[in-house]
Design a protein around this motif. Structure first.
Motif, PDB file in Angstrom:
ATOM      1  N   MET A 101     -24.278   2.337  -0.029  1.00  0.00           N
ATOM      2  CA  MET A 101     -23.321   2.053   1.134  1.00  0.00           C
ATOM      3  C   MET A 101     -22.950   0.446   1.014  1.00  0.00           C
ATOM      4  N   MET A 102     -24.026  -0.463   0.680  1.00  0.00           N
ATOM      5  CA  MET A 102     -23.652  -1.614   0.785  1.00  0.00           C
ATOM      6  C   MET A 102     -22.434  -1.852  -0.303  1.00  0.00           C
ATOM      7  N   GLU A 103     -22.713  -1.554  -1.306  1.00  0.00           N
ATOM      8  CA  GLU A 103     -21.647  -1.470  -2.588  1.00  0.00           C
ATOM      9  C   GLU A 103     -20.391  -0.963  -2.041  1.00  0.00           C
ATOM     10  N   HIS A 104     -20.255   0.261  -1.526  1.00  0.00           N
ATOM     11  CA  HIS A 104     -19.227   0.677  -0.967  1.00  0.00           C
ATOM     12  C   HIS A 104     -18.287  -0.262  -0.178  1.00  0.00           C
ATOM     13  N   ALA A 105     -19.090  -0.984   0.519  1.00  0.00           N
ATOM     14  CA  ALA A 105     -18.389  -2.097   1.468  1.00  0.00           C
ATOM     15  C   ALA A 105     -17.860  -3.043   0.551  1.00  0.00           C
ATOM     16  N   LEU A 106     -18.504  -3.487  -0.462  1.00  0.00           N
ATOM     17  CA  LEU A 106     -17.925  -4.457  -1.392  1.00  0.00           C
ATOM     18  C   LEU A 106     -16.537  -3.811  -2.080  1.00  0.00           C
ATOM     19  N   PHE A 107     -16.852  -2.841  -2.574  1.00  0.00           N
ATOM     20  CA  PHE A 107     -15.740  -2.226  -3.152  1.00  0.00           C
ATOM     21  C   PHE A 107     -14.363  -2.175  -2.116  1.00  0.00           C
ATOM     22  N   ILE A 108     -14.563  -1.584  -0.999  1.00  0.00           N
ATOM     23  CA  ILE A 108     -13.354  -1.362  -0.084  1.00  0.00           C
ATOM     24  C   ILE A 108     -12.912  -2.698   0.204  1.00  0.00           C
ATOM     25  N   ARG A 109     -13.822  -3.634   0.395  1.00  0.00           N
ATOM     26  CA  ARG A 109     -13.328  -5.108   0.739  1.00  0.00           C
ATOM     27  C   ARG A 109     -12.632  -5.568  -0.500  1.00  0.00           C
ATOM     28  N   GLY A 110     -12.876  -5.289  -1.913  1.00  0.00           N
ATOM     29  CA  GLY A 110     -12.101  -5.841  -2.853  1.00  0.00           C
ATOM     30  C   GLY A 110     -10.827  -5.046  -3.421  1.00  0.00           C
ATOM     31  N   LEU A 111     -10.961  -3.707  -2.775  1.00  0.00           N
ATOM     32  CA  LEU A 111      -9.479  -3.084  -3.090  1.00  0.00           C
ATOM     33  C   LEU A 111      -8.381  -3.049  -2.007  1.00  0.00           C
ATOM     34  N   LEU A 112      -9.063  -3.522  -0.907  1.00  0.00           N
ATOM     35  CA  LEU A 112      -7.831  -3.482   0.008  1.00  0.00           C
ATOM     36  C   LEU A 112      -6.865  -4.637  -0.275  1.00  0.00           C
ATOM     37  N   ASP A 113      -5.813  -4.469   0.284  1.00  0.00           N
ATOM     38  CA  ASP A 113      -4.571  -5.721   0.142  1.00  0.00           C
ATOM     39  C   ASP A 113      -4.927  -6.882   0.689  1.00  0.00           C
ATOM     40  N   PRO A 114      -4.757  -7.933   0.267  1.00  0.00           N
ATOM     41  CA  PRO A 114      -5.421  -9.502   0.693  1.00  0.00           C
ATOM     42  C   PRO A 114      -4.619  -9.462   1.971  1.00  0.00           C
ATOM     43  N   SER A 115      -3.664  -8.588   2.513  1.00  0.00           N
ATOM     44  CA  SER A 115      -3.204  -8.915   3.850  1.00  0.00           C
ATOM     45  C   SER A 115      -3.902  -8.249   5.030  1.00  0.00           C
ATOM     46  N   GLU A 116      -4.812  -7.396   4.475  1.00  0.00           N
ATOM     47  CA  GLU A 116      -5.362  -6.474   5.598  1.00  0.00           C
ATOM     48  C   GLU A 116      -6.723  -7.303   5.956  1.00  0.00           C
ATOM     49  N   ASN A 117      -6.372  -8.211   6.780  1.00  0.00           N
ATOM     50  CA  ASN A 117      -7.390  -9.173   7.153  1.00  0.00           C
ATOM     51  C   ASN A 117      -8.592  -8.464   8.002  1.00  0.00           C
ATOM     52  N   GLN A 118      -8.241  -7.714   8.942  1.00  0.00           N
ATOM     53  CA  GLN A 118      -9.119  -7.227   9.937  1.00  0.00           C
ATOM     54  C   GLN A 118     -10.180  -6.131   9.270  1.00  0.00           C
ATOM     55  N   LEU A 119      -9.546  -5.311   8.222  1.00  0.00           N
ATOM     56  CA  LEU A 119     -10.050  -4.409   7.547  1.00  0.00           C
ATOM     57  C   LEU A 119     -11.255  -5.081   6.501  1.00  0.00           C
ATOM     58  N   ILE A 120     -10.750  -6.166   6.072  1.00  0.00           N
ATOM     59  CA  ILE A 120     -11.448  -6.743   4.968  1.00  0.00           C
ATOM     60  C   ILE A 120     -12.672  -7.525   5.688  1.00  0.00           C
ATOM     61  N   SER A 121     -12.438  -8.047   6.862  1.00  0.00           N
ATOM     62  CA  SER A 121     -13.729  -8.709   7.642  1.00  0.00           C
ATOM     63  C   SER A 121     -14.595  -7.607   8.140  1.00  0.00           C
ATOM     64  N   THR A 122     -14.189  -6.402   8.338  1.00  0.00           N
ATOM     65  CA  THR A 122     -15.038  -5.402   8.776  1.00  0.00           C
ATOM     66  C   THR A 122     -16.002  -4.815   7.685  1.00  0.00           C
ATOM     67  N   SER A 123     -15.206  -4.743   6.535  1.00  0.00           N
ATOM     68  CA  SER A 123     -15.954  -4.265   5.302  1.00  0.00           C
ATOM     69  C   SER A 123     -16.849  -5.336   5.058  1.00  0.00           C
ATOM     70  N   ASN A 124     -16.632  -6.541   5.018  1.00  0.00           N
ATOM     71  CA  ASN A 124     -17.625  -7.524   4.763  1.00  0.00           C
ATOM     72  C   ASN A 124     -18.847  -7.408   5.797  1.00  0.00           C
ATOM     73  N   ASN A 125     -18.481  -7.221   6.936  1.00  0.00           N
ATOM     74  CA  ASN A 125     -19.885  -6.947   7.823  1.00  0.00           C
ATOM     75  C   ASN A 125     -20.609  -5.911   7.375  1.00  0.00           C
ATOM     76  N   PHE A 126     -19.993  -5.059   7.355  1.00  0.00           N
ATOM     77  CA  PHE A 126     -20.753  -3.624   6.954  1.00  0.00           C
ATOM     78  C   PHE A 126     -21.614  -3.932   5.539  1.00  0.00           C
ATOM     79  N   ALA A 127     -21.290  -4.815   4.849  1.00  0.00           N
ATOM     80  CA  ALA A 127     -21.931  -5.016   3.286  1.00  0.00           C
ATOM     81  C   ALA A 127     -23.033  -5.924   3.891  1.00  0.00           C
ATOM     82  N   GLN A 128     -22.993  -6.840   4.725  1.00  0.00           N
ATOM     83  CA  GLN A 128     -23.979  -7.910   5.175  1.00  0.00           C
ATOM     84  C   GLN A 128     -25.013  -6.867   6.010  1.00  0.00           C
TER      85      GLN A 128
END
Length: 301
Positions: A200-227
């Motif tokens: 599950m942690m790695e899923h969040a890292l992959f999602i964070r890295g595969l989102l477009d750089p402009s998707e700031n909110q989704l990137i932040s949420t993914s990072n939180n799940f990873a943590q």
């Protein structure tokens, strides 16, 4: 030791979940190779076809045999699977057998299935045939990883993603080996949480890295799940078999939230409302893995 009924049911449920996961890993690998590696693309496609056969056999044998809990868990197929397959096939040109998904949508479970000697033999044959197929896929993934890490090959898949899908293939194989030795492969709460917390942690890292750089909110949420999962993983590592139960409830609640996030993401990707380089089928794939983990956690709570 497992009863014959448990052996049949657990084997078929395992193939229905992990057989699809392996065929999709093969699709993701094939989609990630460049024109420099046509032999690897062909090999990945062959693994895809072989695991489609495993999956189809499991579906045909298991309808009305698996438990109602698994049939309704969302780990075998979701409302997004068929559409995700269609879009992924269109995007990549990789053929995907969508008839299997249509059969899976009609699956039902039984609380007291009739297990015949013939069915036991068919399941044993399926298990026996799948183990060497998994050995081949494990070797294939290991070879890709070694090539990438030695700068001999480029693929659009992260090295961590290749390690991730290699780990899942090894888990599938170890579960089959356990079943063939008469053991329940999901009997340890601690081992289950250690494995799936990391996934599950790695899923969040992959999602964070595969989102477009402009998707700031989704990137932040993914990072939180990873943590969050990194913290749960550390707690699970420190726990004993007895004290692990104290964090299972928290892990379940986190995974339910995560499942909702992934479902919204899968829907957004399929409707082209989220900017990313995530294949639609990858979104559905990680959603099903969360559903699987939720089902396992509920068994322990």
């Amino acid at each position: 030791m497992l009863t014959q009924q448990q052996y049949v049911i657990l084997s078929l449920e395992l193939h229905m979940f992990f057989g699809r996961i392996m065929k999709e890993h093969s699709i993701f690998l094939e989609a990630g190779f460049t024109p420099a590696n046509p032999d690897y693309s062909k090999a990945a496609d062959q693994f895809k076809e072989q695991f489609e056969i495993v999956l189809l056999n499991a579906v045909n044998l298991g309808n009305g045999i698996i438990t109602p809990t698994v049939a309704s868990s969302g780990e075998i197929v979701t409302n997004y699977t068929l559409g995700s397959e269609q879009k992924t096939q269109n995007f990549t040109g990789i053929a995907i057998n969508q008839n299997i998904t249509k059969l899976e949508a009609d699956l039902y479970g039984s609380p007291n299935p009739r297990i015949t000697p013939e069915l036991i033999q068919q399941v044993k044959q399926l298990n026996t045939l799948t183990i060497p197929l998994l050995d081949g896929l494990i070797d294939f993934k290991s070879n890709i990883l070694n090539n990438v890490l030695s700068c001999y090959m480029f693929t659009v898949n992260y090295p961590l993603l290749i390690e991730h899908i290699l780990r899942e293939a090894k888990m599938y194989r170890s579960h089959l080996a356990a079943l063939e030795s008469g053991q329940n492969p999901d009997s340890s709460i601690k081992e289950t949480e250690l494995f799936w917390d990391q996934i599950m942690m790695e899923h969040a890292l992959f999602i964070r890295g595969l989102l477009d750089p402009s998707e700031n909110q989704l990137i932040s949420t993914s990072n939180n799940f990873a943590q969050e999962y990194a913290a749960l993983l550390q707690e699970a590592k420190s726990a004993t078999d007895r004290t692990i139960e104290g964090i299972t409830g928290a892990t379940l609640q986190e995974t339910l939230k995560y499942r909702d996030f992934k479902e919204a993401g899968t829907k957004g990707i399929s409707e082209c409302k989220i900017r990313s380089i995530i294949l639609p089928l990858l979104g559905d794939h990680v959603l099903r893995e969360s559903n699987h983990f939720i089902r396992l956690l509920k068994q322990f709570t």
